[in-house]
Write a protein that holds these residues in place. Structure first.
Motif, PDB file in Angstrom:
ATOM      1  N   GLY A 171      37.206  44.750  38.557  1.00 44.69           N
ATOM      2  CA  GLY A 171      36.028  44.015  38.099  1.00 44.69           C
ATOM      3  C   GLY A 171      36.309  43.215  36.848  1.00 44.69           C
ATOM      4  O   GLY A 171      37.450  43.077  36.399  1.00 44.69           O
ATOM      5  N   GLU A 172      35.244  42.699  36.260  1.00 38.96           N
ATOM      6  CA  GLU A 172      35.376  41.843  35.084  1.00 38.96           C
ATOM      7  C   GLU A 172      35.614  42.670  33.831  1.00 38.96           C
ATOM      8  O   GLU A 172      35.010  43.729  33.639  1.00 38.96           O
ATOM      9  N   VAL A 173      36.515  42.194  32.988  1.00 37.41           N
ATOM     10  CA  VAL A 173      36.791  42.832  31.699  1.00 37.41           C
ATOM     11  C   VAL A 173      36.497  41.800  30.607  1.00 37.41           C
ATOM     12  O   VAL A 173      37.059  40.711  30.606  1.00 37.41           O
ATOM     13  N   LEU A 174      35.604  42.163  29.693  1.00 35.99           N
ATOM     14  CA  LEU A 174      35.218  41.268  28.607  1.00 35.99           C
ATOM     15  C   LEU A 174      35.928  41.687  27.329  1.00 35.99           C
ATOM     16  O   LEU A 174      36.149  42.882  27.091  1.00 35.99           O
ATOM     17  N   PHE A 175      36.297  40.711  26.505  1.00 36.49           N
ATOM     18  CA  PHE A 175      36.913  40.970  25.205  1.00 36.49           C
ATOM     19  C   PHE A 175      35.999  40.451  24.105  1.00 36.49           C
ATOM     20  O   PHE A 175      35.474  39.338  24.187  1.00 36.49           O
ATOM     21  N   LEU A 176      35.826  41.267  23.055  1.00 36.89           N
ATOM     22  CA  LEU A 176      35.040  40.872  21.898  1.00 36.89           C
ATOM     23  C   LEU A 176      35.798  41.232  20.625  1.00 36.89           C
ATOM     24  O   LEU A 176      36.474  42.273  20.558  1.00 36.89           O
ATOM     25  N   GLY A 177      35.690  40.380  19.610  1.00 33.13           N
ATOM     26  CA  GLY A 177      36.252  40.692  18.306  1.00 33.13           C
ATOM     27  C   GLY A 177      35.182  41.295  17.421  1.00 33.13           C
ATOM     28  O   GLY A 177      34.085  40.745  17.300  1.00 33.13           O
ATOM     29  N   THR A 178      35.479  42.450  16.809  1.00 34.87           N
ATOM     30  CA  THR A 178      34.480  43.152  15.998  1.00 34.87           C
ATOM     31  C   THR A 178      35.097  43.620  14.684  1.00 34.87           C
ATOM     32  O   THR A 178      36.327  43.698  14.534  1.00 34.87           O
ATOM     33  N   SER A 179      34.221  43.960  13.757  1.00 30.15           N
ATOM     34  CA  SER A 179      34.666  44.508  12.474  1.00 30.15           C
ATOM     35  C   SER A 179      33.481  45.145  11.772  1.00 30.15           C
ATOM     36  O   SER A 179      32.324  44.827  12.065  1.00 30.15           O
TER      37      SER A 179
ATOM     38  N   CYS B 117      46.064  44.299  40.967  1.00 34.65           N
ATOM     39  CA  CYS B 117      45.585  42.957  40.659  1.00 34.65           C
ATOM     40  C   CYS B 117      45.842  42.025  41.831  1.00 34.65           C
ATOM     41  O   CYS B 117      46.810  42.196  42.578  1.00 34.65           O
ATOM     42  N   SER B 118      44.968  41.053  41.992  1.00 40.33           N
ATOM     43  CA  SER B 118      45.190  40.015  42.985  1.00 40.33           C
ATOM     44  C   SER B 118      46.139  38.975  42.394  1.00 40.33           C
ATOM     45  O   SER B 118      46.409  38.967  41.194  1.00 40.33           O
ATOM     46  N   GLY B 119      46.638  38.115  43.235  1.00 39.47           N
ATOM     47  CA  GLY B 119      47.528  37.081  42.738  1.00 39.47           C
ATOM     48  C   GLY B 119      48.970  37.353  43.110  1.00 39.47           C
ATOM     49  O   GLY B 119      49.318  38.370  43.721  1.00 39.47           O
ATOM     50  N   GLU B 120      49.820  36.434  42.726  1.00 37.05           N
ATOM     51  CA  GLU B 120      51.230  36.497  43.097  1.00 37.05           C
ATOM     52  C   GLU B 120      51.905  37.732  42.518  1.00 37.05           C
ATOM     53  O   GLU B 120      51.832  37.990  41.317  1.00 37.05           O
ATOM     54  N   LYS B 121      52.526  38.504  43.399  1.00 36.90           N
ATOM     55  CA  LYS B 121      53.302  39.695  43.044  1.00 36.90           C
ATOM     56  C   LYS B 121      52.469  40.778  42.369  1.00 36.90           C
ATOM     57  O   LYS B 121      53.012  41.783  41.919  1.00 36.90           O
ATOM     58  N   GLY B 122      51.151  40.585  42.281  1.00 36.01           N
ATOM     59  CA  GLY B 122      50.290  41.612  41.708  1.00 36.01           C
ATOM     60  C   GLY B 122      50.505  41.863  40.235  1.00 36.01           C
ATOM     61  O   GLY B 122      50.182  42.938  39.735  1.00 36.01           O
ATOM     62  N   VAL B 123      51.098  40.895  39.516  1.00 36.72           N
ATOM     63  CA  VAL B 123      51.338  41.066  38.085  1.00 36.72           C
ATOM     64  C   VAL B 123      50.015  41.354  37.380  1.00 36.72           C
ATOM     65  O   VAL B 123      49.004  40.704  37.645  1.00 36.72           O
ATOM     66  N   PHE B 124      50.034  42.330  36.461  1.00 34.30           N
ATOM     67  CA  PHE B 124      48.777  42.734  35.837  1.00 34.30           C
ATOM     68  C   PHE B 124      48.272  41.659  34.894  1.00 34.30           C
ATOM     69  O   PHE B 124      48.949  41.246  33.951  1.00 34.30           O
ATOM     70  N   ARG B 125      47.046  41.237  35.152  1.00 32.65           N
ATOM     71  CA  ARG B 125      46.301  40.350  34.278  1.00 32.65           C
ATOM     72  C   ARG B 125      44.844  40.787  34.319  1.00 32.65           C
ATOM     73  O   ARG B 125      44.310  41.077  35.392  1.00 32.65           O
ATOM     74  N   PHE B 126      44.205  40.836  33.181  1.00 31.07           N
ATOM     75  CA  PHE B 126      42.814  41.282  33.153  1.00 31.07           C
ATOM     76  C   PHE B 126      41.920  40.380  33.995  1.00 31.07           C
ATOM     77  O   PHE B 126      40.973  40.845  34.626  1.00 31.07           O
ATOM     78  N   ASP B 127      42.220  39.087  34.019  1.00 34.24           N
ATOM     79  CA  ASP B 127      41.402  38.158  34.787  1.00 34.24           C
ATOM     80  C   ASP B 127      41.522  38.383  36.292  1.00 34.24           C
ATOM     81  O   ASP B 127      40.650  37.947  37.056  1.00 34.24           O
ATOM     82  N   ALA B 128      42.597  39.063  36.731  1.00 36.51           N
ATOM     83  CA  ALA B 128      42.820  39.285  38.158  1.00 36.51           C
ATOM     84  C   ALA B 128      42.666  40.755  38.541  1.00 36.51           C
ATOM     85  O   ALA B 128      42.943  41.119  39.690  1.00 36.51           O
ATOM     86  N   TRP B 129      42.208  41.572  37.602  1.00 39.24           N
ATOM     87  CA  TRP B 129      42.093  43.013  37.884  1.00 39.24           C
ATOM     88  C   TRP B 129      41.060  43.254  38.978  1.00 39.24           C
ATOM     89  O   TRP B 129      39.949  42.735  38.935  1.00 39.24           O
ATOM     90  N   GLU B 130      41.457  44.048  39.970  1.00 41.22           N
ATOM     91  CA  GLU B 130      40.589  44.272  41.125  1.00 41.22           C
ATOM     92  C   GLU B 130      39.432  45.215  40.824  1.00 41.22           C
ATOM     93  O   GLU B 130      38.530  45.373  41.648  1.00 41.22           O
TER      94      GLU B 130
END
Length: 287
Positions: free
Chosen positions: A251-259, A236-249
């Motif tokens: 690409g984009e990760v989308l979240f959807l709620g389903t049922s 991940c980009s950003g400080e210390k490379g802490v994992f965040r989906f928004d900073a994942w190298e």
């Protein structure tokens, strides 16, 4: 003087033209330049057709995720417009889903989540246009490490594709969102609560795996199998490379709620505006 005629003729001495050594048409330098130019041209052609091939490939939607997350129920709803009773599957299911709104079809591959079978994703990912990772939002609080282990495999597979390969779109489905109660906030829907829960827990567990690897000890005992691994895919980009989906190298990760609701048809759901897969269908049409 000629003895017969008595006449005198001038003596002609033939002119000797010096023979100069022929200059070679192709010198070693010329040949080197030509060979280099040919190699560059061949490489450019190869890259062009490789990229063209990779971009033209891919009409599969892969449904992946842990066992009992609801993948097969989602597939039956997409295919038959009705959620049929399902059980834990140990074999891959392949079906064609029609998307009449965008006038196209998509082949959906439901890959079982059992640890001994889930690696089959590597057989299909090269032809995948999109990947939907299904998470049971109602149980992720207690099995977060196992879910993160499975997702880590998917993220590693994506980032391991050749540079010329166009990465499939990735969506994480916070499934069974209807089982969550929205009493904690009046304005929050069950879908948004499910998304926030799944995203927070997965980021926390994937960061544990990333930190363990960066510390040089590998990942051990953090997943369902308790196996040590040196998989990548969590950069991940950003400080210390802490994992965040928004900073994942990757690409984009989308979240959807389903049922889905077993035994209830889509047409019946639409009457109450509770079609739990409408956002997924829209995403599939755009993918």
């Amino acid at each position: 003087m000629d003895a017969d005629t008595g006449s005198t003729a001038p003596q002609i001495t033939p002119e000797v033209v010096p023979v100069m050594p022929a200059t070679p048409i192709f010198t070693s330098q010329t040949l080197t330049i030509a060979a280099f130019s040919l190699a560059v041209a061949c490489l450019a052609i190869l890259i062009f057709f490789t990229r063209r091939k990779s971009r033209s490939k891919g009409n599969l939607l892969l449904l992946v995720g842990p066992p009992d997350a609801g993948k097969t129920a989602i597939l039956s709803t997409l295919v038959y417009n009705q959620t049929l009773p399902t059980h834990t599957s140990l074999q891959t299911n392949v079906s064609t889903v029609a998307l009449p709104e965008v006038k196209k079809t998509l082949t959906v591959v439901d890959i079982p989540g059992h640890p001994r079978i889930r690696d089959q994703v590597s057989e299909y990912i090269g032809d995948a246009k999109a990947i939907a990772f299904v998470v049971d939002a109602s149980t992720v609080s207690r099995n977060g490490p196992a879910v993160a282990e499975h997702l880590h495999i998917i993220l590693n597979a994506l980032t391991s594709l050749p540079p010329s390969q166009v990465l499939p779109s990735l969506v994480i489905l916070a499934h069974k969102s209807d089982l969550l109660k929205s009493g904690t906030a009046a304005s929050a829907t069950s879908e948004s609560l499910a998304i926030n829960r799944v995203k927070t827990i997965l980021e926390r567990e994937l960061e544990k795996r990333r930190a363990s690897q960066s510390g040089g000890v590998g990942v051990e005992g953090l997943g369902e199998e308790g196996e040590r691994t040196e998989m990548g895919g969590l950069e991940c980009s950003g400080e210390k490379g802490v994992f965040r989906f928004d900073a994942w190298e990757g690409g984009e990760v989308l979240f959807l709620g389903t049922s889905v609701k077993v035994g209830q048809g889509v047409q019946e759901e639409e009457k109450t505006d509770t079609d739990g897969l409408s956002s997924l269908r829209q995403w599939m049409g755009d993918a």
